[in-house]
Design a protein around this motif. Structure first.
Motif, PDB file in Angstrom:
ATOM      1  N   TYR A 251       0.822  -1.202   0.000  1.00 50.69           N
ATOM      2  CA  TYR A 251       0.000   0.000   0.000  1.00 50.69           C
ATOM      3  C   TYR A 251       0.865   1.265   0.000  1.00 50.69           C
ATOM      4  O   TYR A 251       0.518   2.255  -0.632  1.00 50.69           O
ATOM      5  CB  TYR A 251      -0.948   0.002   1.202  1.00 50.69           C
ATOM      6  CG  TYR A 251      -1.763   1.262   1.294  1.00 50.69           C
ATOM      7  CD1 TYR A 251      -2.705   1.572   0.309  1.00 50.69           C
ATOM      8  CD2 TYR A 251      -1.595   2.158   2.345  1.00 50.69           C
ATOM      9  CE1 TYR A 251      -3.445   2.741   0.374  1.00 50.69           C
ATOM     10  CE2 TYR A 251      -2.332   3.323   2.413  1.00 50.69           C
ATOM     11  CZ  TYR A 251      -3.258   3.609   1.428  1.00 50.69           C
ATOM     12  OH  TYR A 251      -3.986   4.773   1.491  1.00 50.69           O
ATOM     13  N   GLU A 252       2.004   1.234   0.658  1.00 44.75           N
ATOM     14  CA  GLU A 252       2.905   2.396   0.667  1.00 44.75           C
ATOM     15  C   GLU A 252       3.378   2.732  -0.744  1.00 44.75           C
ATOM     16  O   GLU A 252       3.470   3.899  -1.115  1.00 44.75           O
ATOM     17  CB  GLU A 252       4.097   2.155   1.601  1.00 44.75           C
ATOM     18  CG  GLU A 252       3.720   2.108   3.073  1.00 44.75           C
ATOM     19  CD  GLU A 252       2.993   3.354   3.551  1.00 44.75           C
ATOM     20  OE1 GLU A 252       3.464   4.475   3.263  1.00 44.75           O
ATOM     21  OE2 GLU A 252       1.947   3.211   4.212  1.00 44.75           O
TER      22      GLU A 252
ATOM     23  N   TYR B  15       1.709   1.853  -3.532  1.00 44.00           N
ATOM     24  CA  TYR B  15       0.470   2.202  -4.236  1.00 44.00           C
ATOM     25  C   TYR B  15       0.129   3.686  -4.076  1.00 44.00           C
ATOM     26  O   TYR B  15      -0.301   4.345  -5.018  1.00 44.00           O
ATOM     27  CB  TYR B  15      -0.655   1.314  -3.693  1.00 44.00           C
ATOM     28  CG  TYR B  15      -2.037   1.658  -4.169  1.00 44.00           C
ATOM     29  CD1 TYR B  15      -2.538   1.129  -5.347  1.00 44.00           C
ATOM     30  CD2 TYR B  15      -2.857   2.501  -3.418  1.00 44.00           C
ATOM     31  CE1 TYR B  15      -3.812   1.429  -5.787  1.00 44.00           C
ATOM     32  CE2 TYR B  15      -4.130   2.810  -3.853  1.00 44.00           C
ATOM     33  CZ  TYR B  15      -4.604   2.269  -5.039  1.00 44.00           C
ATOM     34  OH  TYR B  15      -5.867   2.582  -5.463  1.00 44.00           O
ATOM     35  N   LYS B  16       0.321   4.192  -2.866  1.00 45.71           N
ATOM     36  CA  LYS B  16      -0.053   5.586  -2.570  1.00 45.71           C
ATOM     37  C   LYS B  16       0.684   6.611  -3.429  1.00 45.71           C
ATOM     38  O   LYS B  16       0.176   7.704  -3.644  1.00 45.71           O
ATOM     39  CB  LYS B  16       0.205   5.918  -1.088  1.00 45.71           C
ATOM     40  CG  LYS B  16      -0.747   5.263  -0.144  1.00 45.71           C
ATOM     41  CD  LYS B  16      -0.662   5.785   1.277  1.00 45.71           C
ATOM     42  CE  LYS B  16       0.705   5.846   1.850  1.00 45.71           C
ATOM     43  NZ  LYS B  16       0.739   6.213   3.270  1.00 45.71           N
ATOM     44  N   ILE B  17       1.860   6.273  -3.926  1.00 46.63           N
ATOM     45  CA  ILE B  17       2.639   7.265  -4.679  1.00 46.63           C
ATOM     46  C   ILE B  17       2.572   7.065  -6.195  1.00 46.63           C
ATOM     47  O   ILE B  17       3.144   7.849  -6.944  1.00 46.63           O
ATOM     48  CB  ILE B  17       4.116   7.291  -4.206  1.00 46.63           C
ATOM     49  CG1 ILE B  17       4.790   5.935  -4.425  1.00 46.63           C
ATOM     50  CG2 ILE B  17       4.204   7.740  -2.755  1.00 46.63           C
ATOM     51  CD1 ILE B  17       6.285   5.950  -4.166  1.00 46.63           C
TER      52      ILE B  17
ATOM     53  N   ASP C 179     -11.458   3.461  -3.023  1.00 47.09           N
ATOM     54  CA  ASP C 179     -10.461   2.445  -2.692  1.00 47.09           C
ATOM     55  C   ASP C 179     -10.885   1.660  -1.457  1.00 47.09           C
ATOM     56  O   ASP C 179     -11.303   2.240  -0.450  1.00 47.09           O
ATOM     57  CB  ASP C 179      -9.099   3.086  -2.392  1.00 47.09           C
ATOM     58  CG  ASP C 179      -8.346   3.500  -3.641  1.00 47.09           C
ATOM     59  OD1 ASP C 179      -8.793   3.173  -4.760  1.00 47.09           O
ATOM     60  OD2 ASP C 179      -7.298   4.152  -3.492  1.00 47.09           O
TER      61      ASP C 179
ATOM     62  N   ILE D 204      -8.979  -0.796   1.013  1.00 46.55           N
ATOM     63  CA  ILE D 204      -7.694  -1.364   1.425  1.00 46.55           C
ATOM     64  C   ILE D 204      -8.000  -2.647   2.192  1.00 46.55           C
ATOM     65  O   ILE D 204      -8.376  -2.614   3.362  1.00 46.55           O
ATOM     66  CB  ILE D 204      -6.887  -0.366   2.282  1.00 46.55           C
ATOM     67  CG1 ILE D 204      -6.665   0.938   1.517  1.00 46.55           C
ATOM     68  CG2 ILE D 204      -5.559  -0.988   2.713  1.00 46.55           C
ATOM     69  CD1 ILE D 204      -6.049   2.047   2.341  1.00 46.55           C
TER      70      ILE D 204
ATOM     71  N   ASN E  34      -2.305  -4.828   3.465  1.00 48.11           N
ATOM     72  CA  ASN E  34      -1.153  -4.059   2.999  1.00 48.11           C
ATOM     73  C   ASN E  34      -0.739  -4.378   1.555  1.00 48.11           C
ATOM     74  O   ASN E  34      -0.064  -3.593   0.923  1.00 48.11           O
ATOM     75  CB  ASN E  34       0.037  -4.255   3.942  1.00 48.11           C
ATOM     76  CG  ASN E  34       1.112  -3.212   3.715  1.00 48.11           C
ATOM     77  OD1 ASN E  34       0.819  -2.024   3.558  1.00 48.11           O
ATOM     78  ND2 ASN E  34       2.361  -3.656   3.673  1.00 48.11           N
TER      79      ASN E  34
ATOM     80  N   VAL F 139      -5.288  -3.584  -2.592  1.00 50.98           N
ATOM     81  CA  VAL F 139      -6.148  -2.398  -2.641  1.00 50.98           C
ATOM     82  C   VAL F 139      -6.937  -2.480  -3.945  1.00 50.98           C
ATOM     83  O   VAL F 139      -6.350  -2.528  -5.018  1.00 50.98           O
ATOM     84  CB  VAL F 139      -5.329  -1.082  -2.629  1.00 50.98           C
ATOM     85  CG1 VAL F 139      -6.253   0.126  -2.616  1.00 50.98           C
ATOM     86  CG2 VAL F 139      -4.371  -1.039  -1.452  1.00 50.98           C
TER      87      VAL F 139
ATOM     88  N   THR G  37     -12.323   7.951   6.920  1.00 56.78           N
ATOM     89  CA  THR G  37     -11.247   8.109   5.953  1.00 56.78           C
ATOM     90  C   THR G  37     -11.789   8.227   4.530  1.00 56.78           C
ATOM     91  O   THR G  37     -12.972   8.008   4.287  1.00 56.78           O
ATOM     92  CB  THR G  37     -10.291   6.906   6.035  1.00 56.78           C
ATOM     93  OG1 THR G  37     -11.053   5.716   5.813  1.00 56.78           O
ATOM     94  CG2 THR G  37      -9.618   6.844   7.394  1.00 56.78           C
TER      95      THR G  37
ATOM     96  N   PHE H 172     -11.018   6.241   2.225  1.00 53.26           N
ATOM     97  CA  PHE H 172     -10.919   4.892   1.698  1.00 53.26           C
ATOM     98  C   PHE H 172     -11.560   3.961   2.710  1.00 53.26           C
ATOM     99  O   PHE H 172     -11.822   4.346   3.850  1.00 53.26           O
ATOM    100  CB  PHE H 172      -9.461   4.499   1.425  1.00 53.26           C
ATOM    101  CG  PHE H 172      -8.557   4.770   2.588  1.00 53.26           C
ATOM    102  CD1 PHE H 172      -8.440   3.866   3.642  1.00 53.26           C
ATOM    103  CD2 PHE H 172      -7.831   5.953   2.649  1.00 53.26           C
ATOM    104  CE1 PHE H 172      -7.620   4.134   4.719  1.00 53.26           C
ATOM    105  CE2 PHE H 172      -6.996   6.230   3.727  1.00 53.26           C
ATOM    106  CZ  PHE H 172      -6.894   5.312   4.767  1.00 53.26           C
TER     107      PHE H 172
ATOM    108  N   THR I  62     -11.617   0.339   4.907  1.00 56.14           N
ATOM    109  CA  THR I  62     -10.704  -0.661   5.458  1.00 56.14           C
ATOM    110  C   THR I  62     -11.446  -1.895   5.966  1.00 56.14           C
ATOM    111  O   THR I  62     -10.846  -2.752   6.604  1.00 56.14           O
ATOM    112  CB  THR I  62      -9.858  -0.063   6.603  1.00 56.14           C
ATOM    113  OG1 THR I  62     -10.744   0.446   7.613  1.00 56.14           O
ATOM    114  CG2 THR I  62      -8.944   1.037   6.096  1.00 56.14           C
TER     115      THR I  62
END
Length: 182
Positions: free
Chosen positions: A18-19, A21-23, A77, A79, A82, A85, A99, A101, A103
């Motif tokens: 996910y880290e 994916y975020k960018i 999204d 999630i 991790n 997504v 949020t 997104f 969860t």
């Protein structure tokens, strides 16, 4: 000149989180660490079915707002964990979240299949949604004007294409004739 056989080993394929994916730029989904591009944009028939479903479900959910803590979202999204997504075409979410997104599992998901997504929708996402407790999974094929509707019963999806009443929570249900939304 003879060529050596070539094989790809599981360790040769990079896994993402996910880290990562975020960018990323553009529209992506991440399933078990593997990225899937989401382009080009959905076709007109796809968007029309999605907006018809959204309007019909939203209208009913708003009428039941005092007893029903559910809402509908378009391309939000989820999630799952991790390494996963997804961005379903539509989903009905019951319960509170703050949020941008989700969860936790939504109550209902609609995927509007195209030639490019049909296999992923029918196989990968089917198993993913079933394993994560999504009560209803709707596969709409706008080219052929067909609906496949799956209801989670005893943790297994059972197909019931004639279902019109969707029990989202103990206090909340909506009624939709999915075939008329084309």
């Amino acid at each position: 000149m003879s060529l050596k056989p070539f094989t790809i080993e599981a360790g040769d394929i990079p896994k993402y989180t996910y880290e990562d994916y975020k960018i990323w730029e553009g529209n992506w989904e991440l399933i078990k660490g593997i990225p899937y591009a989401m382009s080009p944009s959905p076709k007109r028939k796809h968007q029309k079915y999605g907006s018809n479903f959204l309007a019909s479900a939203k209208n009913q959910l708003e009428q039941k707002a005092s007893t029903c803590n559910c809402d509908i979202f378009y391309e939000l999204d989820w999630i799952v964990n991790n390494e996963t997504v997804v961005r379903p075409d539509l989903m009905i979410v019951c319960g509170n979240f703050e949020t941008d997104f989700l969860t936790f599992a939504p109550a209902l998901i609609v995927e509007i299949s195209s030639e490019g997504t049909k296999m992923k929708d029918r196989n990968t996402k089917f198993r993913l949604y079933e394993a994560n407790g999504v009560n209803y999974y709707i596969l709409a094929d706008t080219e052929n004007k067909t609906i496949e509707l799956f209801e989670l019963i005893d943790n297994i999806y059972k197909q019931n294409d004639q279902l019109k009443k969707f029990q989202l929570t103990d206090n909340c249900f909506i009624e939709l004739n999915l075939h008329t939304l084309f």
